[in-house]
Design a protein around this motif. Sequence first.
Motif, PDB file in Angstrom:
ATOM      1  N   GLU A  72       0.836  -1.205   0.000  1.00 58.25           N
ATOM      2  CA  GLU A  72       0.000   0.000   0.000  1.00 58.25           C
ATOM      3  C   GLU A  72       0.867   1.250   0.000  1.00 58.25           C
ATOM      4  O   GLU A  72       0.577   2.214  -0.700  1.00 58.25           O
ATOM      5  N   LEU A  73       1.953   1.212   0.765  1.00 55.71           N
ATOM      6  CA  LEU A  73       2.879   2.347   0.786  1.00 55.71           C
ATOM      7  C   LEU A  73       3.549   2.536  -0.576  1.00 55.71           C
ATOM      8  O   LEU A  73       3.705   3.670  -1.047  1.00 55.71           O
ATOM      9  N   LEU A  74       3.932   1.439  -1.200  1.00 56.03           N
ATOM     10  CA  LEU A  74       4.513   1.519  -2.539  1.00 56.03           C
ATOM     11  C   LEU A  74       3.517   2.116  -3.524  1.00 56.03           C
ATOM     12  O   LEU A  74       3.864   2.974  -4.335  1.00 56.03           O
ATOM     13  N   GLN A  75       2.272   1.651  -3.434  1.00 51.47           N
ATOM     14  CA  GLN A  75       1.244   2.169  -4.332  1.00 51.47           C
ATOM     15  C   GLN A  75       1.019   3.662  -4.090  1.00 51.47           C
ATOM     16  O   GLN A  75       0.877   4.431  -5.040  1.00 51.47           O
ATOM     17  N   GLU A  76       1.043   4.065  -2.842  1.00 49.62           N
ATOM     18  CA  GLU A  76       0.901   5.490  -2.525  1.00 49.62           C
ATOM     19  C   GLU A  76       2.058   6.295  -3.106  1.00 49.62           C
ATOM     20  O   GLU A  76       1.853   7.401  -3.612  1.00 49.62           O
ATOM     21  N   GLN A  77       3.283   5.759  -3.036  1.00 50.94           N
ATOM     22  CA  GLN A  77       4.444   6.443  -3.608  1.00 50.94           C
ATOM     23  C   GLN A  77       4.271   6.635  -5.109  1.00 50.94           C
ATOM     24  O   GLN A  77       4.560   7.704  -5.641  1.00 50.94           O
ATOM     25  N   VAL A  78       3.827   5.589  -5.783  1.00 52.15           N
ATOM     26  CA  VAL A  78       3.608   5.662  -7.238  1.00 52.15           C
ATOM     27  C   VAL A  78       2.599   6.766  -7.556  1.00 52.15           C
ATOM     28  O   VAL A  78       2.832   7.615  -8.419  1.00 52.15           O
ATOM     29  N   ILE A  79       1.500   6.764  -6.833  1.00 51.27           N
ATOM     30  CA  ILE A  79       0.444   7.748  -7.086  1.00 51.27           C
ATOM     31  C   ILE A  79       0.916   9.156  -6.728  1.00 51.27           C
ATOM     32  O   ILE A  79       0.584  10.116  -7.434  1.00 51.27           O
ATOM     33  N   HIS A  94       2.960  10.446  -9.587  1.00 44.58           N
ATOM     34  CA  HIS A  94       2.021  10.800 -10.666  1.00 44.58           C
ATOM     35  C   HIS A  94       1.327  12.118 -10.356  1.00 44.58           C
ATOM     36  O   HIS A  94       1.275  13.024 -11.190  1.00 44.58           O
ATOM     37  N   ASP A  95       0.793  12.236  -9.144  1.00 46.20           N
ATOM     38  CA  ASP A  95       0.039  13.431  -8.763  1.00 46.20           C
ATOM     39  C   ASP A  95       0.915  14.685  -8.711  1.00 46.20           C
ATOM     40  O   ASP A  95       0.426  15.797  -8.891  1.00 46.20           O
ATOM     41  N   GLU A  96       2.193  14.502  -8.473  1.00 49.35           N
ATOM     42  CA  GLU A  96       3.121  15.636  -8.437  1.00 49.35           C
ATOM     43  C   GLU A  96       3.282  16.276  -9.817  1.00 49.35           C
ATOM     44  O   GLU A  96       3.339  17.491  -9.939  1.00 49.35           O
ATOM     45  N   VAL A  97       3.365  15.453 -10.859  1.00 48.92           N
ATOM     46  CA  VAL A  97       3.654  15.990 -12.186  1.00 48.92           C
ATOM     47  C   VAL A  97       2.446  16.079 -13.113  1.00 48.92           C
ATOM     48  O   VAL A  97       2.499  16.795 -14.114  1.00 48.92           O
ATOM     49  N   MET A  98       1.381  15.394 -12.791  1.00 52.93           N
ATOM     50  CA  MET A  98       0.206  15.420 -13.670  1.00 52.93           C
ATOM     51  C   MET A  98      -0.322  16.850 -13.898  1.00 52.93           C
ATOM     52  O   MET A  98      -0.691  17.189 -15.018  1.00 52.93           O
ATOM     53  N   VAL A 112       9.661   2.972 -10.622  1.00 52.13           N
ATOM     54  CA  VAL A 112      10.792   3.329 -11.495  1.00 52.13           C
ATOM     55  C   VAL A 112      10.279   3.988 -12.775  1.00 52.13           C
ATOM     56  O   VAL A 112      10.790   5.026 -13.202  1.00 52.13           O
ATOM     57  N   LYS A 113       9.243   3.408 -13.371  1.00 50.77           N
ATOM     58  CA  LYS A 113       8.704   3.947 -14.619  1.00 50.77           C
ATOM     59  C   LYS A 113       8.117   5.338 -14.443  1.00 50.77           C
ATOM     60  O   LYS A 113       8.366   6.233 -15.257  1.00 50.77           O
ATOM     61  N   VAL A 114       7.338   5.545 -13.385  1.00 47.97           N
ATOM     62  CA  VAL A 114       6.708   6.848 -13.201  1.00 47.97           C
ATOM     63  C   VAL A 114       7.751   7.904 -12.809  1.00 47.97           C
ATOM     64  O   VAL A 114       7.609   9.077 -13.149  1.00 47.97           O
ATOM     65  N   GLU A 115       8.819   7.486 -12.138  1.00 45.43           N
ATOM     66  CA  GLU A 115       9.914   8.424 -11.836  1.00 45.43           C
ATOM     67  C   GLU A 115      10.606   8.869 -13.126  1.00 45.43           C
ATOM     68  O   GLU A 115      10.992  10.025 -13.263  1.00 45.43           O
ATOM     69  N   LYS A 116      10.757   7.945 -14.076  1.00 48.00           N
ATOM     70  CA  LYS A 116      11.343   8.306 -15.370  1.00 48.00           C
ATOM     71  C   LYS A 116      10.454   9.298 -16.112  1.00 48.00           C
ATOM     72  O   LYS A 116      10.941  10.262 -16.711  1.00 48.00           O
ATOM     73  N   VAL A 117       9.148   9.064 -16.049  1.00 45.60           N
ATOM     74  CA  VAL A 117       8.199   9.991 -16.678  1.00 45.60           C
ATOM     75  C   VAL A 117       8.303  11.355 -16.001  1.00 45.60           C
ATOM     76  O   VAL A 117       8.330  12.395 -16.673  1.00 45.60           O
ATOM     77  N   LYS A 118       8.378  11.355 -14.687  1.00 44.07           N
ATOM     78  CA  LYS A 118       8.524  12.611 -13.942  1.00 44.07           C
ATOM     79  C   LYS A 118       9.775  13.360 -14.393  1.00 44.07           C
ATOM     80  O   LYS A 118       9.725  14.571 -14.649  1.00 44.07           O
ATOM     81  N   TYR A 174       5.700  -5.608  -9.046  1.00 42.40           N
ATOM     82  CA  TYR A 174       5.003  -4.747 -10.006  1.00 42.40           C
ATOM     83  C   TYR A 174       5.070  -3.288  -9.573  1.00 42.40           C
ATOM     84  O   TYR A 174       5.385  -2.406 -10.384  1.00 42.40           O
ATOM     85  N   LEU A 175       4.789  -3.015  -8.310  1.00 38.65           N
ATOM     86  CA  LEU A 175       4.769  -1.632  -7.829  1.00 38.65           C
ATOM     87  C   LEU A 175       6.159  -1.010  -7.841  1.00 38.65           C
ATOM     88  O   LEU A 175       6.307   0.175  -8.170  1.00 38.65           O
ATOM     89  N   LYS A 176       7.179  -1.786  -7.514  1.00 40.04           N
ATOM     90  CA  LYS A 176       8.545  -1.259  -7.582  1.00 40.04           C
ATOM     91  C   LYS A 176       8.910  -0.895  -9.019  1.00 40.04           C
ATOM     92  O   LYS A 176       9.536   0.132  -9.271  1.00 40.04           O
ATOM     93  N   ASP A 177       8.498  -1.735  -9.955  1.00 42.48           N
ATOM     94  CA  ASP A 177       8.732  -1.465 -11.373  1.00 42.48           C
ATOM     95  C   ASP A 177       7.971  -0.208 -11.807  1.00 42.48           C
ATOM     96  O   ASP A 177       8.516   0.635 -12.519  1.00 42.48           O
ATOM     97  N   GLN A 178       6.738  -0.086 -11.359  1.00 40.13           N
ATOM     98  CA  GLN A 178       5.935   1.080 -11.722  1.00 40.13           C
ATOM     99  C   GLN A 178       6.500   2.363 -11.121  1.00 40.13           C
ATOM    100  O   GLN A 178       6.442   3.422 -11.739  1.00 40.13           O
TER     101      GLN A 178
END
Length: 139
Positions: free
Chosen positions: A27-34, A37-41, A119-125, A113-117
């Motif tokens: 849940e914490l990992l999922q929150e980090q991912v979101i 996302h929410d920071e740069v969206m 990394v991916k969303v950080e690259k997008v950021k 999956y969440l760790k991979d995501q």
Amino acid sequence: MKKISFVLLVLLSVSIFSCGNKKSQNELLQEQVILVHDEVMPKIGSLKSHQEKLNEKAESLEKSEESADSQTQIADLRAAAENCERAYDEMFIWMRQYEIDLEKMSDEEAEIYLKDQLVKVEKVKDLILHALEKSETLL
């Protein structure tokens, strides 16, 4: 008998909490991912705006007297506009592939999956922030 009951109660509590920690870690990992996302969206609109301004500035320079300096500047403007477009596209590509429902996965699969995501969303950021920074220096 009381000692055995107490030991069993402690072991049961530990096993329940250890399972709970695994879920809360995901849940914490999922929150980090979101959060990433929410920071740069909110900056997505700025990407398109900067892209348009960069292209307009490049077109304006193309219509004016051309020199070696203006050709370099035009190339820089076009490259920055392309970076804005790429960052914009990458955000939506990431969003389309992101799986919100992790119930189908085991805790271990969800964690991977969440760790991979993340990394991916950080690259997008990074793409978004770099594109905005570069375009702002050129505008």
